[in-house]
Design a protein around this motif. Structure first.
Motif: not given
Length: 498
Positions: A26-40
């Motif tokens: 879950a922590i790794e998945v959340q980190e990916k979600v975070f980076k994707k949101l900021i980029k988009l």
């Protein structure tokens, strides 16, 4: 067994494997979600205003993006309503979910082409996880109903506007469309009491297998069925075995439901909000709901007892602990950033992350420093009704600061289905249970700052009549479990049992 039920089981197994694989990381998945949101979102107006292009870590993010509520983002929302693009999220939202705010009046929460599918996917996954664990899929062969708001939508500047439940009605999966009730025409009825009667007309002779909705409104539907037929709901719908709900804790309603139905049925809890689909019950054996960690939402958490501090602790999923009351903060692919939806949650499991909703940060009683929250009052009363004939239709709690005589107290407004034989004894047991759950309340009682709670009986149908009087009968509306003032209490007095 019908073909849908047969095919659902292997499909459910595949989905469960995928969901649990993600949840174990879950922590790794959340980190990916975070980076994707900021980029988009870095080229949106909000992203530019808050230097998204410079954000590389969560610590950077906290420096640039403050905690916000609806009033804080309202200037951005108004630009979107007026037709401007790339404001909170790229492009324009598909919808605005219209909700009622206690301080902001009507709120318009954006739903985008990226966020809308996650609402549907999560609801579908909840059913599939149930099928995978229990191996029960026969409900797919019968009729299903979700008591919800009108699917009729308005439009402004190319954005459709409606209630979340009404918007979701446009996305019912094709495999459920033929099974789904009520009709479009009945679903569009605005007056709730008229709608419930029409829903009964359409469902009473059908093979209902799954029923869903906010418990208080499903209860009204059940009560009207019993009144009309003179039979238990389980007799009218012999194959009804699955109840899907969200919005409030089911436990205070459980006894009443089992009495109305005439037997126990399985239940699935959902945690959908207009701002995002946050969690769903994945197991009939484990406590809590599985946090939806790959749903286009990056979660933050603030300890509830720090929330009103000038600089509260603000953490991500990797730093949460069990049994701490957190205010949940959302950052979403619908363009909400550092957004406080007002709910408090507790983690009951970290791997996988499961939560229970503990209340509302604005719905508490601390008139005397006790800081009693929703889950505490719900547990206190529920513990006194389990395995008894006592049923509670609805209740809410308010402080009585200036009684005519004696010490102040908490006043509980309760509409019973079946009353306890001894109301005073029941009140004392509930009060003792609350003392056990909240040490501050215990100290105030022992120190004779407060006297034990007082119960005010509300007449049958009184809560519904109150909701009707304030224009909030039906739909997604619900009575707060408690408040730090007497606004609701002073209105409910009008419906006191004579």
């Amino acid at each position: 067994m019908n073909i849908k039920s047969i095919l659902a089981k292997p499909y459910a197994k595949l989905v469960a494997l995928k969901v649990y694989k993600q949840s174990k990381n879950a922590i790794e998945v959340q980190e990916k979600v975070f980076k994707k949101l900021i980029k988009l979102a870095q080229n949106t107006e909000f992203g530019k205003d808050h230097h998204f292009s410079e954000i590389k870590t969560y610590e950077n993010f906290k420096q640039h993006v403050p905690i916000a509520d609806y009033e804080d983002i309202k200037p951005y929302i108004e630009k979107v309503i007026n037709g401007e693009q790339d404001i909170l999220w790229k492009g324009k939202p598909l919808y605005f979910a219209k909700t009622s705010g206690t301080t902001s009046g009507t709120k318009y929460i954006p739903l985008t082409k990226e966020s809308m599918p996650t609402h549907i996917e999560s609801a579908k996954n909840a059913l599939l996880m149930y099928i995978n664990e229990t191996k029960k899929a026969d409900f797919l062969g019968g009729k299903v109903i979700f008591l919800q708001g009108s699917p009729e939508l308005k439009e402004k500047n190319g954005i459709k506007i409606g209630r979340l439940s009404g918007i979701s009605a446009h996305y019912v999966p094709s495999y459920l469309t033929k099974n789904r009730l009520p009709s479009w025409e009945t679903n569009c009825i605005e007056d709730w009491e008229t709608k419930v009667e029409a829903v009964i007309d359409e469902t009473i002779h059908e093979n209902m297998t799954l029923i869903g909705g906010i418990p208080s409104w499903v209860q009204m539907y059940f009560e009207r069925i019993v009144a009309r037929t003179g039979k238990k709901v389980g007799e009218v719908f012999p194959n009804f075995n699955l109840f899907v709900y969200g919005g409030v804790n089911y436990e205070p309603y459980r006894n009443k439901f089992e009495n109305l139905i005439g037997r126990k049925v399985d239940a699935i809890e959902l945690y959908p909000a207009s701002e995002g689909f946050i969690a769903y019950q994945d197991s009939q054996k484990e406590e809590g709901m599985l946090l939806a960690i790959n749903n286009g939402i990056f979660y933050e958490f603030i300890p509830a007892d720090e929330f009103f501090n000038e600089n509260p602790t603000r953490i991500s999923l990797k730093d949460v602990k069990l049994d701490i009351n957190y205010v949940i903060i959302l950052n979403t692919n619908a363009g909400l950033w550092g957004y406080n939806i007002g709910d408090t949650i507790k983690f009951v499991s970290l791997n996988p992350p499961r939560i229970v909703v503990s209340g509302r940060i604005k719905h508490f009683i601390s008139a005397f420093g006790e800081h009693v929250i929703g889950k505490e009052v719900e547990d206190a009363i529920n513990n006194q009704t389990i395995n008894t004939k006592i049923t509670v239709n609805e209740f809410t709690v308010a402080p009585q600061i200036s009684p005519e005589t004696g010490l102040p107290y908490h006043e509980w407004f309760i509409e019973f289905g079946n009353k306890p034989d001894n109301l005073e004894d029941f009140a004392l047991k509930v009060d003792k249970a609350l003392q056990e759950k909240n040490s501050y309340y215990y100290d105030l009682i022992v120190g004779k700052i407060l006297r034990p709670l007082k119960i005010t009986l509300i007449e049958k149908g009184g809560f519904n009549n109150y909701m009707k009087s304030v224009g909030k009968l039906g739909g997604q509306n619900k009575v707060p479990r408690l408040a730090n003032d007497r606004k609701i209490a002073d209105e409910l007095i009008k419906f006191e049992e004579k």
